[in-house]
Design a protein around this motif. Structure first.
Motif, PDB file in Angstrom:
ATOM      1  N   ILE A 298      -6.317   5.709  -5.201  1.00 59.09           N
ATOM      2  CA  ILE A 298      -6.110   4.148  -5.330  1.00 59.09           C
ATOM      3  C   ILE A 298      -7.604   3.472  -5.762  1.00 59.09           C
ATOM      4  O   ILE A 298      -8.560   3.828  -5.214  1.00 59.09           O
ATOM      5  CB  ILE A 298      -5.705   3.497  -4.053  1.00 59.09           C
TER       6      ILE A 298
ATOM      7  N   SER B  92     -12.632  -0.149  -9.713  1.00 58.29           N
ATOM      8  CA  SER B  92     -12.590   0.440 -11.041  1.00 58.29           C
ATOM      9  C   SER B  92     -13.500   0.205 -11.971  1.00 58.29           C
ATOM     10  O   SER B  92     -13.935  -1.116 -12.296  1.00 58.29           O
ATOM     11  CB  SER B  92     -10.814  -0.179 -11.635  1.00 58.29           C
TER      12      SER B  92
ATOM     13  N   LEU C 222      -5.043  -3.853  -5.793  1.00 61.15           N
ATOM     14  CA  LEU C 222      -5.314  -2.340  -5.979  1.00 61.15           C
ATOM     15  C   LEU C 222      -4.096  -1.794  -6.829  1.00 61.15           C
ATOM     16  O   LEU C 222      -3.243  -2.284  -7.174  1.00 61.15           O
ATOM     17  CB  LEU C 222      -5.019  -1.675  -4.433  1.00 61.15           C
TER      18      LEU C 222
ATOM     19  N   VAL D 132     -11.672   0.336  -1.142  1.00 55.72           N
ATOM     20  CA  VAL D 132     -11.475   1.759  -2.003  1.00 55.72           C
ATOM     21  C   VAL D 132     -12.338   1.455  -3.125  1.00 55.72           C
ATOM     22  O   VAL D 132     -13.005   0.369  -3.497  1.00 55.72           O
ATOM     23  CB  VAL D 132      -9.915   1.831  -2.649  1.00 55.72           C
TER      24      VAL D 132
ATOM     25  N   ASP E 142      -6.921   7.881   0.091  1.00 52.90           N
ATOM     26  CA  ASP E 142      -6.526   6.722  -0.876  1.00 52.90           C
ATOM     27  C   ASP E 142      -7.866   6.391  -1.575  1.00 52.90           C
ATOM     28  O   ASP E 142      -7.589   5.904  -2.736  1.00 52.90           O
ATOM     29  CB  ASP E 142      -6.277   5.434   0.174  1.00 52.90           C
ATOM     30  N   GLU E 143      -8.953   6.810  -1.354  1.00 52.49           N
ATOM     31  CA  GLU E 143     -10.223   6.687  -2.271  1.00 52.49           C
ATOM     32  C   GLU E 143     -10.054   7.452  -3.523  1.00 52.49           C
ATOM     33  O   GLU E 143     -10.779   7.055  -4.312  1.00 52.49           O
ATOM     34  CB  GLU E 143     -11.557   6.871  -1.411  1.00 52.49           C
TER      35      GLU E 143
ATOM     36  N   ILE F  52      -6.218   2.167   5.498  1.00 54.91           N
ATOM     37  CA  ILE F  52      -6.712   2.865   4.235  1.00 54.91           C
ATOM     38  C   ILE F  52      -7.582   4.124   4.699  1.00 54.91           C
ATOM     39  O   ILE F  52      -8.759   3.865   5.197  1.00 54.91           O
ATOM     40  CB  ILE F  52      -7.329   1.980   3.455  1.00 54.91           C
TER      41      ILE F  52
ATOM     42  N   SER G 245      -9.561  -0.376  -6.789  1.00 55.94           N
ATOM     43  CA  SER G 245      -9.487  -1.775  -6.757  1.00 55.94           C
ATOM     44  C   SER G 245      -9.979  -2.576  -7.885  1.00 55.94           C
ATOM     45  O   SER G 245     -10.820  -2.192  -8.422  1.00 55.94           O
ATOM     46  CB  SER G 245     -10.521  -2.250  -5.419  1.00 55.94           C
TER      47      SER G 245
ATOM     48  N   SER H  64     -11.767  -8.263  -5.190  1.00 51.99           N
ATOM     49  CA  SER H  64     -11.196  -8.965  -4.334  1.00 51.99           C
ATOM     50  C   SER H  64     -10.747 -10.506  -5.041  1.00 51.99           C
ATOM     51  O   SER H  64     -11.409 -11.033  -5.980  1.00 51.99           O
ATOM     52  CB  SER H  64     -12.299  -9.363  -3.045  1.00 51.99           C
TER      53      SER H  64
ATOM     54  N   SER I  96      -7.125  -8.227  -2.149  1.00 53.23           N
ATOM     55  CA  SER I  96      -7.501  -7.317  -3.335  1.00 53.23           C
ATOM     56  C   SER I  96      -6.311  -6.909  -4.065  1.00 53.23           C
ATOM     57  O   SER I  96      -5.160  -6.418  -3.772  1.00 53.23           O
ATOM     58  CB  SER I  96      -8.544  -6.108  -2.974  1.00 53.23           C
TER      59      SER I  96
ATOM     60  N   SER J  22     -14.441  -4.527  -0.713  1.00 53.04           N
ATOM     61  CA  SER J  22     -13.534  -3.657  -1.129  1.00 53.04           C
ATOM     62  C   SER J  22     -13.454  -2.371  -0.276  1.00 53.04           C
ATOM     63  O   SER J  22     -14.649  -1.719   0.099  1.00 53.04           O
ATOM     64  CB  SER J  22     -13.788  -3.210  -2.665  1.00 53.04           C
TER      65      SER J  22
ATOM     66  N   LEU K 273       0.799  -1.078   0.079  1.00 49.67           N
ATOM     67  CA  LEU K 273      -0.110  -0.101   0.021  1.00 49.67           C
ATOM     68  C   LEU K 273       0.857   1.435   0.070  1.00 49.67           C
ATOM     69  O   LEU K 273       0.629   2.276  -0.616  1.00 49.67           O
ATOM     70  CB  LEU K 273      -0.909  -0.009   1.316  1.00 49.67           C
TER      71      LEU K 273
END
Length: 446
Positions: free
Chosen positions: A114, A316, A272, A313, A110-111, A106, A116, A119, A270, A311, A86
């Protein structure tokens, strides 16, 4: 070359010159769009994995092999584990990394930076202990709960792995003072060697069952795995933990290892990625994850992973499409690079074409003007000769013979004009008008 072909070629040449401005504008817009969208991904990305012989390391090699088929070089960056990965993502040293839920802090920042890709698998918390240590310290051959570890020499892994933080959380919730244990934070390989040599009583780490270390310890005589009887309660207290069961005999059916079902607590790992990572790279990794992690395993059924749940974050959009719909339509029939270029440029190309179509309406008038101008520009000179003839009574008038000579010169030049066949009527009309003016001049000579 036959004259009619020559005329046709000249017509095509003028047509191309007329189309030129629109074509140049369209090409410039396409080049600008390509530069702005950057549809083609970089050929090298960095994936933060984990310690040698860990599940992260093994999966990293599989991702690198899979993406090599698309011409993408995946550089594997070893690390201490989840928390270190991370930090590598935050600092920009890695483009992607494996991060275990609950083992790293997190935050809101980070949101934004970054995303995800889903998972990938569950990573149980493995607590292996020596059977002789349990008999020596507890006068029992098994350990039923964490409270029985008081006074034990326990290695909880390096801080970068995130396991020390997770394990201390479990100790706190069991009201166990960490001072009552002799905790160490050795790396996994030297810790395992010390554990097997008897210098440590217990070994704690989080890893997927694919890890060679897990496989080896599960089949080592005198080494036992702690059964988390309260695994369901742990999952209710901590949202990032989930209860899993390792079925009897799943390690070795012939040897019946393990001899009974073992309950464990696990967090989901996950994949990331930095939000700056190219979307095509995210798409390829998400597609690869579907193939690598969609198979049935010790703790999951077929196609249960990768998952869009658990998740910490934002997910994607590329991962959502890849996991739900599989490879895009064009990638099923075209090479990746071509399909990716079309997929990421089609909307911009459509807008550019929509803009170019109205502009293309100026091409026919421009083409007509270019052809007709070869003929019409001579009418100015013809009109000038006629006007000078009408002023013969002036002192400054040009002699008629000189005007006739100019007219003959103009006629010779006009005879060399070549126009497409569809415009020859205008050329011959010019030549007839020249004859009419000549007749008018000759009348004065006579």
């Amino acid at each position: 070359m036959p004259q009619n072909i020559r005329y046709t070629l000249l017509s095509l040449r003028d047509l191309m010159v007329s189309i030129g401005p629109v074509a140049l504008l369209t090409a410039a817009l396409l080049a600008l769009t390509y530069w702005w969208l950057d549809p083609n991904p970089p050929q090298r990305v960095v994936l933060a994995t984990g310690p040698d012989q860990s599940a992260y390391d093994e999966f990293g090699k599989r991702y690198a092999e899979a993406l090599r088929r698309y011409g993408i070089t995946v550089e594997l960056m070893p690390s201490e584990g989840s928390s270190a990965n991370l930090e590598l993502l935050r600092s920009g040293q890695a483009d992607l990394g494996f991060v275990q839920g609950g083992t790293a802090d997190i935050g809101y920042d980070d949101e934004e930076s970054i995303v995800s890709l889903g998972s990938l698998f569950v990573e149980p918390l493995w607590l292996f202990y020596r059977e002789d240590a349990a008999q020596r310290l507890n006068s029992m051959s098994t350990v039923a709960n964490l409270a029985e570890l008081q006074g034990w020499r326990v290695n909880v892994g390096t801080p970068g792995s995130g396991v020390p933080r997770l394990f201390r959380t479990l100790l706190d919730v069991n009201r166990i003072d960490t001072g009552q244990l002799k905790l160490s934070e050795l790396e996994q390989t030297p810790a395992t060697v010390a554990f097997l040599n008897g210098d440590l009583d217990a070994l704690v780490f989080a890893s997927a069952p694919e890890s060679l270390m897990v496989q080896m310890l599960l089949q080592t005589p005198g080494i036992k795995l702690m059964d988390f009887a309260q695994s369901e309660a742990y999952s209710r207290r901590f949202g990032y933990l989930t209860p899993v069961v390792m079925p009897q005999g799943v390690v070795d059916l012939a040897a019946d290892i393990p001899a009974r079902d073992v309950r464990l607590v696990a967090s989901t790992t996950s994949l990331l990625a930095s939000a700056k990572t190219h979307p095509a790279i995210l798409q390829l990794f998400a597609q690869t994850a579907t193939g690598l992690h969609g198979r049935p395993g010790w703790f999951s059924r077929a196609r249960e992973y990768p998952s869009l749940e658990h998740s910490e974050v934002p997910i994607s959009p590329e991962a959502v499409r890849a996991i739900k719909s599989g490879p895009p339509f064009l990638q099923r029939y075209l090479p990746f690079w071509i399909a990716n270029l079309i997929e990421r440029m089609w909307l911009a190309m459509g807008l550019i074409i929509a803009l170019a179509l109205p502009l293309s309406r100026i091409v026919p008038p421009l083409y007509t003007f270019r052809i007709r101008s070869r003929v019409f520009r001579w009418y100015a000179e013809l009109r000038d000769i006629e006007q000078r003839h009408e002023s013969l009574n002036d002192d400054t008038a040009t002699p008629v013979q000189e005007l006739i000579d100019q007219l003959d010169t103009m006629e010779r030049k006009v005879e060399k004009i070549v126009v497409p066949l569809s415009y020859t009527d205008e050329l011959y009309a010019l030549r007839n008008n020249i004859h009419l003016v000549r007749k008018k001049l000759l009348r004065n000579v006579n």
